[in-house]
Write an enzyme that holds these catalytic residues in place. Structure first.
Site, mmCIF file in Angstrom:
data_model
loop_
_atom_site.group_PDB
_atom_site.id
_atom_site.type_symbol
_atom_site.label_atom_id
_atom_site.label_comp_id
_atom_site.label_asym_id
_atom_site.label_seq_id
_atom_site.Cartn_x
_atom_site.Cartn_y
_atom_site.Cartn_z
ATOM 1 N N ILE A 14 0.874 -1.178 0.000
ATOM 2 C CA ILE A 14 0.000 0.000 0.000
ATOM 3 C C ILE A 14 0.903 1.217 0.000
ATOM 4 O O ILE A 14 1.380 1.660 1.036
ATOM 5 C CB ILE A 14 -0.970 0.001 1.199
ATOM 6 C CG1 ILE A 14 -1.880 -1.228 1.142
ATOM 7 C CG2 ILE A 14 -1.803 1.289 1.202
ATOM 8 C CD1 ILE A 14 -2.906 -1.319 2.253
ATOM 9 N N HIS A 15 1.150 1.736 -1.188
ATOM 10 C CA HIS A 15 1.995 2.919 -1.342
ATOM 11 C C HIS A 15 1.123 4.157 -1.437
ATOM 12 O O HIS A 15 -0.091 4.097 -1.190
ATOM 13 C CB HIS A 15 2.941 2.748 -2.543
ATOM 14 C CG HIS A 15 2.229 2.428 -3.823
ATOM 15 N ND1 HIS A 15 1.736 3.382 -4.660
ATOM 16 C CD2 HIS A 15 1.908 1.233 -4.374
ATOM 17 C CE1 HIS A 15 1.143 2.813 -5.691
ATOM 18 N NE2 HIS A 15 1.233 1.493 -5.539
ATOM 19 N N ALA A 16 1.696 5.289 -1.775
ATOM 20 C CA ALA A 16 1.018 6.588 -1.671
ATOM 21 C C ALA A 16 -0.308 6.676 -2.429
ATOM 22 O O ALA A 16 -1.304 7.148 -1.883
ATOM 23 C CB ALA A 16 1.958 7.707 -2.133
ATOM 24 N N ALA A 19 -3.018 4.374 -0.930
ATOM 25 C CA ALA A 19 -3.269 4.831 0.441
ATOM 26 C C ALA A 19 -4.180 6.060 0.425
ATOM 27 O O ALA A 19 -5.112 6.161 1.219
ATOM 28 C CB ALA A 19 -1.961 5.149 1.157
#
Length: 90
Positions: A14-16, A19
Site C-alpha cells: 500500500i503505497h502513496a 493509500a
C-alpha cells in the site's frame, strides 16, 4: 464494532496512491475507522498514519470500524481494497 482482515498481495504493497484512495474512502463514513498491521494501529482517515505503517506485500492488515456507518464502512473499504487489486480477504 465491525472488523475484516486482508492479506496484501500487491507487489508494491500500500503505497502513496492507493493509500490516498483508501483514506478518501474512509473519510466518507460517519464512524471511527482504524487500520491495524504489524502490531500497530492507526486512524484510517489519516494519510500520514496509513503511510507510517509501511505496508508491503504479504502483510496482514485488519480494518476496524466503530460507529453509525460501521457495516457500510467495512464493506466499502473492503470493496475498494479488492477493486484496487491490493489484497484479498482472509
Amino acid at each position: 464494532m465491525e472488523k475484516k482482515s486482508f492479506k496484501i498481495t500487491n507487489e508494491s504493497g500500500i503505497h502513496a496512491r492507493p493509500a490516498t484512495i483508501l483514506v478518501n474512502q474512509a473519510m466518507e463514513y460517519d464512524c471511527d475507522i482504524f487500520l491495524s498491521a504489524m502490531k500497530k494501529k492507526v486512524d484510517f482517515k489519516s494519510i500520514m498514519g496509513v503511510m507510517s505503517l509501511g505496508i508491503y506485500s504479504g502483510t496482514v492488515i485488519e480494518v476496524i470500524a466503530d460507529g453509525n456507518d460501521e457495516k457500510k464502512a467495512i464493506e466499502g473499504i473492503a470493496n475498494k481494497i479488492i477493486e484496487l487489486n491490493l489484497g484479498k480477504e482472509i
